[in-house]
Design a protein around this motif. Structure first.
Motif, PDB file in Angstrom:
ATOM      1  N   PRO A   4     -79.921  15.864  58.459  1.00 39.23           N
ATOM      2  CA  PRO A   4     -80.834  17.067  57.957  1.00 39.23           C
ATOM      3  C   PRO A   4     -80.334  17.497  56.761  1.00 39.23           C
ATOM      4  CG  PRO A   4     -80.288  17.543  60.158  1.00 39.23           C
ATOM      5  CD  PRO A   4     -79.530  16.303  59.864  1.00 39.23           C
ATOM      6  N   LEU A  51     -78.534  20.176  54.644  1.00 41.87           N
ATOM      7  CA  LEU A  51     -77.792  21.439  54.896  1.00 41.87           C
ATOM      8  C   LEU A  51     -77.550  21.978  53.621  1.00 41.87           C
ATOM      9  CD1 LEU A  51     -74.643  19.425  56.265  1.00 41.87           C
ATOM     10  CD2 LEU A  51     -76.564  20.336  57.507  1.00 41.87           C
ATOM     11  N   GLN A 110     -70.663   7.476  54.036  1.00 44.32           N
ATOM     12  CA  GLN A 110     -69.890   8.482  53.220  1.00 44.32           C
ATOM     13  C   GLN A 110     -69.393   9.669  54.087  1.00 44.32           C
ATOM     14  OE1 GLN A 110     -73.223  10.180  50.402  1.00 44.32           O
ATOM     15  NE2 GLN A 110     -71.460  10.703  49.726  1.00 44.32           N
ATOM     16  N   THR A 111     -68.615  10.280  53.396  1.00 42.36           N
ATOM     17  CA  THR A 111     -68.349  11.524  53.908  1.00 42.36           C
ATOM     18  C   THR A 111     -69.385  12.694  54.089  1.00 42.36           C
ATOM     19  OG1 THR A 111     -66.555  13.539  53.603  1.00 42.36           O
ATOM     20  CG2 THR A 111     -67.246  12.273  51.583  1.00 42.36           C
ATOM     21  N   ASN A 112     -69.316  13.252  55.094  1.00 46.07           N
ATOM     22  CA  ASN A 112     -70.273  14.503  55.079  1.00 46.07           C
ATOM     23  C   ASN A 112     -71.820  13.896  55.389  1.00 46.07           C
ATOM     24  OD1 ASN A 112     -70.896  17.137  55.342  1.00 46.07           O
ATOM     25  ND2 ASN A 112     -71.752  17.374  53.428  1.00 46.07           N
ATOM     26  N   GLY A 146     -72.655  12.496  58.661  1.00 46.94           N
ATOM     27  CA  GLY A 146     -72.821  12.892  59.979  1.00 46.94           C
ATOM     28  C   GLY A 146     -72.446  11.918  61.015  1.00 46.94           C
ATOM     29  N   THR A 180     -69.299  11.788  62.540  1.00 44.40           N
ATOM     30  CA  THR A 180     -68.857  12.543  63.458  1.00 44.40           C
ATOM     31  C   THR A 180     -69.907  13.356  64.383  1.00 44.40           C
ATOM     32  OG1 THR A 180     -66.717  12.850  62.345  1.00 44.40           O
ATOM     33  CG2 THR A 180     -66.812  14.220  64.386  1.00 44.40           C
ATOM     34  N   ASN A 238     -66.904  18.427  52.818  1.00 42.87           N
ATOM     35  CA  ASN A 238     -67.090  18.848  54.253  1.00 42.87           C
ATOM     36  C   ASN A 238     -66.000  19.544  54.638  1.00 42.87           C
ATOM     37  OD1 ASN A 238     -67.418  18.635  56.883  1.00 42.87           O
ATOM     38  ND2 ASN A 238     -67.479  16.395  56.998  1.00 42.87           N
ATOM     39  N   SER A 252     -65.126  20.191  57.553  1.00 42.84           N
ATOM     40  CA  SER A 252     -64.161  19.575  58.470  1.00 42.84           C
ATOM     41  C   SER A 252     -64.434  18.135  58.305  1.00 42.84           C
ATOM     42  CB  SER A 252     -64.496  20.191  60.005  1.00 42.84           C
ATOM     43  OG  SER A 252     -65.816  20.079  60.418  1.00 42.84           O
ATOM     44  N   SER A 253     -63.719  17.600  57.575  1.00 46.48           N
ATOM     45  CA  SER A 253     -63.752  16.019  57.174  1.00 46.48           C
ATOM     46  C   SER A 253     -62.736  15.251  58.221  1.00 46.48           C
ATOM     47  CB  SER A 253     -63.849  15.812  55.734  1.00 46.48           C
ATOM     48  OG  SER A 253     -63.652  14.404  55.477  1.00 46.48           O
ATOM     49  N   ALA A 293     -63.920   7.125  59.039  1.00 44.19           N
ATOM     50  CA  ALA A 293     -63.673   8.270  58.011  1.00 44.19           C
ATOM     51  C   ALA A 293     -64.925   7.726  56.967  1.00 44.19           C
ATOM     52  CB  ALA A 293     -62.224   8.384  57.408  1.00 44.19           C
ATOM     53  N   GLY A 294     -65.275   8.663  56.142  1.00 41.53           N
ATOM     54  CA  GLY A 294     -66.101   8.454  55.220  1.00 41.53           C
ATOM     55  C   GLY A 294     -65.698   8.100  53.896  1.00 41.53           C
TER      56      GLY A 294
HETATM   57  N1  LIG Z   1     -78.092  15.061  63.035  1.00 40.94           N
HETATM   58  C1  LIG Z   1     -77.574  16.230  62.480  1.00 40.94           C
HETATM   59  N2  LIG Z   1     -78.173  17.552  62.720  1.00 40.94           N
HETATM   60  C2  LIG Z   1     -77.619  18.557  62.240  1.00 40.94           C
HETATM   61  N3  LIG Z   1     -76.327  18.661  61.733  1.00 40.94           N
HETATM   62  C3  LIG Z   1     -75.808  17.471  61.404  1.00 40.94           C
HETATM   63  C4  LIG Z   1     -76.276  16.213  61.674  1.00 40.94           C
HETATM   64  N4  LIG Z   1     -75.448  15.372  61.246  1.00 40.94           N
HETATM   65  C5  LIG Z   1     -74.482  15.988  60.530  1.00 40.94           C
HETATM   66  N5  LIG Z   1     -74.551  17.364  60.712  1.00 40.94           N
HETATM   67  C6  LIG Z   1     -73.763  18.386  60.130  1.00 40.94           C
HETATM   68  O1  LIG Z   1     -73.416  17.610  58.541  1.00 40.94           O
HETATM   69  C7  LIG Z   1     -72.198  18.056  58.657  1.00 40.94           C
HETATM   70  C8  LIG Z   1     -71.202  16.693  58.312  1.00 40.94           C
HETATM   71  O2  LIG Z   1     -71.405  16.036  59.299  1.00 40.94           O
HETATM   72  P1  LIG Z   1     -70.291  15.265  59.904  1.00 40.94           P
HETATM   73  O3  LIG Z   1     -68.758  15.982  59.907  1.00 40.94           O
HETATM   74  O4  LIG Z   1     -70.379  14.670  61.251  1.00 40.94           O
HETATM   75  O5  LIG Z   1     -70.156  14.265  58.763  1.00 40.94           O
HETATM   76  P2  LIG Z   1     -68.958  12.883  58.709  1.00 40.94           P
HETATM   77  O6  LIG Z   1     -69.760  11.857  58.121  1.00 40.94           O
HETATM   78  O7  LIG Z   1     -68.269  12.799  59.838  1.00 40.94           O
HETATM   79  O8  LIG Z   1     -67.783  13.302  57.632  1.00 40.94           O
HETATM   80  P3  LIG Z   1     -66.494  12.973  57.236  1.00 40.94           P
HETATM   81  O9  LIG Z   1     -66.520  11.388  57.125  1.00 40.94           O
HETATM   82  O10 LIG Z   1     -66.056  13.763  55.886  1.00 40.94           O
HETATM   83  O11 LIG Z   1     -65.636  13.110  58.487  1.00 40.94           O
HETATM   84  C9  LIG Z   1     -71.476  18.758  59.856  1.00 40.94           C
HETATM   85  O12 LIG Z   1     -71.597  20.237  59.482  1.00 40.94           O
HETATM   86  C10 LIG Z   1     -72.463  18.474  60.741  1.00 40.94           C
HETATM   87  O13 LIG Z   1     -72.667  19.684  61.720  1.00 40.94           O
END
Ligand SMILES: Nc1ncnc2c1ncn2[C@@H]1O[C@H](COP(=O)(O)OP(=O)(O)OP(=O)(O)O)[C@@H](O)[C@H]1O
Length: 828
Positions: free
Chosen positions: A82, A84, A210-212, A214, A216, A351, A353-354, A433-434
């Motif tokens: 979604p 953010l 990519q990073t951020n 979703g 994780t 992010n 918490s990346s 990792a992204g």
């Molecule tokens: N399906 C979802 N519904 C609600 N929030 C989401 C969803 N996917 C991701 N988010 C939110 O988006 C943000 C980034 O998500 P997340 O940390 O999982 O990304 P990532 O791809 O693992 O990033 P990185 O590669 O930097 O670790 C977080 O705040 C997470 O809570």
């Protein structure tokens, strides 16, 4: 169905040389063991190599699956997270001047399923869409559950290379919109891989993007929102499936009864180094006293670096990686908590918490048919063999008898089962990792360096996928099935990530790739890259086969055999004691007179036997009966664990309750000062280095019980006769003789038990040494060969040198002569 588990962890590997892959269709079962090739090596199960975890390697070229089936082995799905609030604040978005894009005739509708579709007929007012997250339009639309297109309103964010194309439409196995849930994604895209894994196929699930974007969130979920991610859902599903295997019809039940042994490992790749996320350090072993309450990041020791290496015979291995044997989802969750808390996470401009590392959570399942002909489950104890029957304090003798009498039926039924093939499958759940651009994240220093490592390894992954897809496309063109391993060079070795993933990508696993993308228009270009990666991966053709091991080198079999051996030993000891002290009515009567009804040594012996029985039962209880329902996410720990599965173990007993059970059995005997130190193993365990731990903690467990057996024998030997203890005169010669005989017998028992324990230990040592010797001799032969070659080279060089010297001398002479001639000529 049974579920075989252990309470100790083990570092443990099985080389692919010991494996063979049998190609079978998804639906079909492997051929009978008799048709299998002989094992490469055979040895006692106790001499398993214990120092490394083997990543299932690509199978040797084998008969190929039909191309269509091979394609189905890799599933790719897309997940759009979604929007953010932070999306509007992301540096990339902030860098670009807010563009006034106006809606014209296209409106968007977000369905409850998360699908976002354009509603073309709607008349929509013109509003700016990039003035804040709440007003942003998602950059991606999903016209169908399988397709994804870029929102036409965000075209100006498209890279130059894609800009010319009218409408780029990507097709995947499934596209999940922003409103989709982890559970939905799991059910529709991942559950199949997990199901196949329980059936014996290797499986892998990756979150890429990519990073951020979703990843994780998808893999780990959010504990706070009680939204489990794919990993936890898979774990729960595996245990549920194992339990449910018995709920089929009686006919199927007969065919499908299997026992399982599960172990997990958890690693991360950070800056091209592999770290064990479950390694015990500074007495902070996850198995002892660690629980989710004290998992504050700063309390945890860092993870431990481990090494990856590849041998021609053993395949890809991670040396020093810890594996934990797990008995219930709760066990796994605790380990996940430990690993997650240790994983390297940092804040970046994109992010807060990346993940700064790629993580690989791996679950290995060993399984085998738990009986041949089902005789193991038939008997008087609710269909269970007597040794597995529940006990009460009042039934010590009958327990021991049960063990004794159960022996023959078990060995009979297991006799064939133990020899049957053990199926080994693994499930790797990978949170990558992204990818990130320095510009977008604004990273400097450490974060920047991490980002470079991340990008480099993802780039290599991209190359590998590209190469594999090319090979698959070519094979398809030539209407050939792909034969693995391909002859072409694939750059797996260019990064640790691809080396670890090699068996999944170019091997024989069923794979699900989850491509996460951001809905933000500022990230459109990165999202296109992710979608292209997914499209390429989708074209890879992959074999999937079940791996079965025909020889003894599995933990499951080794465990089974040791338990049987222990039971046999106890039975022998007990029988002998009964013969000497209990079964002659006259002696018994006489003893009763002497002791005046006070607890006799026989009764004490029975107590000892009870301790042993309890201990063996604890080992036996590592064989859990499944088949009962487990309430969702509620795994109850039972204080006392009955080994009778028919008595409705509504749940899997947790490792902790097994530990407690064993401890109780140990403590029951703690009064004696001369006790064999049965806690030593545990102490050593918590302090031991991973390498020391490698030396078979599982066997330590078994040897501990053997030690207890020895202790009881010793106690019997050392104990004054009950009549003396009672202050009554041991007059009758007969009694003395009986006592003497008893002592002699006990001595023999001790000697025999110790010898057996020694022999099994020595045998394992011998095997290890032999292996070492073999390696050394191979090395020596190679060294000698090299030495000879060097000597030859040396000799040749000497000859060349001598020749060169001669030539130099001749040259010098000639030069001198010429000089002389020149001088003479000049004089003239
Ligand atoms: N399906 C979802 N519904 C609600 N929030 C989401 C969803 N996917 C991701 N988010 C939110 O988006 C943000 C980034 O998500 P997340 O940390 O999982 O990304 P990532 O791809 O693992 O990033 P990185 O590669 O930097 O670790 C977080 O705040 C997470 O809570």
């Amino acid at each position: 169905m049974q579920f075989l588990v252990g309470r100790c962890r083990s570092l443990y590997g099985i080389g692919p040389s010991l494996f063979f892959s049998v190609f079978i269709n998804d639906e079909r079962m492997a051929p009978p063991p008799s048709s299998l090739p002989p094992p490469a090596r055979s040895s006692r199960a106790t001499s398993l190599p214990l120092e490394s975890v083997v990543i299932p390697s690509p199978s040797k070229p084998h008969k190929a699956q039909p191309a269509e089936q091979q394609k189905n082995n890799i599933k790719v799905c897309i997940r759009i997270r979604p929007l953010l609030p932070s999306d509007s604040l992301a540096p990339a978005a902030a860098d670009s001047p807010p563009k006034r894009v106006t809606r014209s005739t296209v409106a968007l509708r977000t369905h409850t399923s998360g699908l976002v579709t354009p509603v073309r007929s709607a008349a929509v007012s013109k509003v700016p869409v990039n003035s804040g997250a709440s007003q942003q339009e998602p950059a991606w639309l999903c016209p169908t559950p399988q397709t994804i297109i870029q929102n036409p309103h965000t075209k100006e964010y498209t890279s130059r290379s894609d800009a010319g194309k009218s409408e780029i439409c990507y097709t995947f196995d499934r596209v999940y919109g922003p409103a989709s849930t982890n559970e939905e994604l799991y059910r529709e895209s991942v559950a199949d891989v997990v199901k196949n894994c329980v059936a014996g196929f290797h499986g892998s699930v990756f979150a890429y993007g990519q990073t951020n974007s979703g990843k994780t969130h998808t893999m780990t979920g959010s504990r706070r929102n009680k939204d489990d991610g794919v990993i936890r859902l898979a774990v729960e599903d595996i245990f549920r499936q194992i339990q449910n295997i018995n709920t089929n019809s009686p006919e199927q039940q007969h065919q499908q009864q299997r026992e399982y042994l599960l172990r997990v490992s958890y690693l991360e790749i950070y800056n091209e180094q592999i770290y064990d996320l479950l390694a015990p350090q500074n007495n902070c072993n996850p198995r002892f006293g660690m629980n989710s309450n004290n998992l504050q990041h700063h309390h945890l020791p860092p993870s431990t670096a481990v090494r990856i290496f590849e041998s021609r015979t053993e395949g890809v291995q991670v040396r020093g990686l810890r594996e934990e044997i797990v008995t219930c989802p709760q066990d796994v969750y605790e380990l996940l908590d430990v690993g997650d808390a240790r994983r390297k996470v940092g804040s970046t401009g994109m992010n807060t918490s990346s993940s700064r590392s790629h993580s690989v959570f791996r679950l290995v399942l060993e399984s085998r048919a738990s009986s041949s002909g089902g005789s193991i489950h038939k008997g008087s104890n609710n269909g269970m063999p007597p040794s597995l029957a529940p006990s009460s304090n009042s039934s010590v003798a009958s327990d021991a008898d049960s063990i004794a009498s159960g022996r023959s039926s078990i060995t009979q039924s297991l006799g064939t089962a133990i020899k049957g093939p053990v199926r080994i499958s693994s499930l790797s759940l990978v949170d990558l990792a992204g990818s990130e651009s320095v510009k977008a994240t604004g990273s400097t220093g450490v974060r920047q360096k991490e980002g470079q490592y991340i990008n480099k390894s993802l780039l290599t992954l991209g190359h590998v996928v590209h190469k594999l897809s090319e090979i698959s496309a070519r094979a398809e063109k030539e209407s050939n099935s792909v034969l693995l391993p391909p002859k072409e060079h694939i750059p797996y070795r260019d990064s640790k990530l691809t080396r670890l993933l090699q068996p999944s990508l170019g091997g024989n696993a069923k794979v699900c790739i989850i491509c996460n993308i951001s809905p933000a228009s500022a990230n459109v270009e990165e999202s296109h890259n992710t979608l292209k990666f997914g499209s390429r991966a989708k074209t890879i053709q992959q074999h999937a086969s079940i791996t079965e091991v025909a020889d003894e080198k599995t933990l499951l079999r080794s465990y089974r055999e040791e338990i049987e051996e222990l039971k046999r030993q106890l039975n022998e000891a007990r029988k002998a004691a009964v013969e000497v002290s209990g079964h002659t009515p006259a002696i018994k009567e006489h003893k009763e007179q002497l002791t005046g009804g006070a607890p006799s040594s026989d009764e004490e012996d029975q107590d000892d036997t009870h301790v042993l029985v309890s201990a063996i039962r604890n080992l036996e209880s590592l064989i859990l009966k499944a088949g009962a329902k487990s309430s969702k996410k509620t795994i109850i720990e039972k204080d006392s664990f009955s080994v009778d599965g028919m008595e409705a173990e509504d749940t899997f007993p947790s490792r902790r309750s097994l530990d407690a059970d064993l401890k109780r059995a140990e403590n029951a005997d703690s009064g004696s000062s001369d006790s064999v130190d049965i806690t030593d193993g545990a102490k050593n365990y918590s302090n031991a280095s991973p390498e020391e731990d490698d030396q078979g903690d599982l066997l330590e467990e078994l040897h501990r019980i053997q030690g207890m057996l020895g202790k009881v024998m010793k106690k019997r030997k050392d104990k004054p006769s009950s009549s003396t203890a009672n202050g009554k005169k041991p007059t009758p010669d007969r009694d003395e003789e009986v006592e003497k005989l008893r002592i002699q017998l006990q001595e023999q028992e001790i000697t025999s038990t110790m010898r057996k324990a020694d022999s099994s230990f020595l045998q394992s040592q011998l095997y290890e040494k032999e292996n070492l010797l073999k390696e050394v001799s191979v090395f020596l032969v190679a060294l000698e060969k090299r030495q000879r070659a060097l000597e030859q080279e040396n000799a040749q060089l000497k000859e060349d040198l001598a020749l060169a010297n001669t030539l130099i001398k001749e040259g010098d002479k000639a030069r001198e002569e010429l000089t002389e001639k020149l001088a003479k000529a000049q004089q003239h």
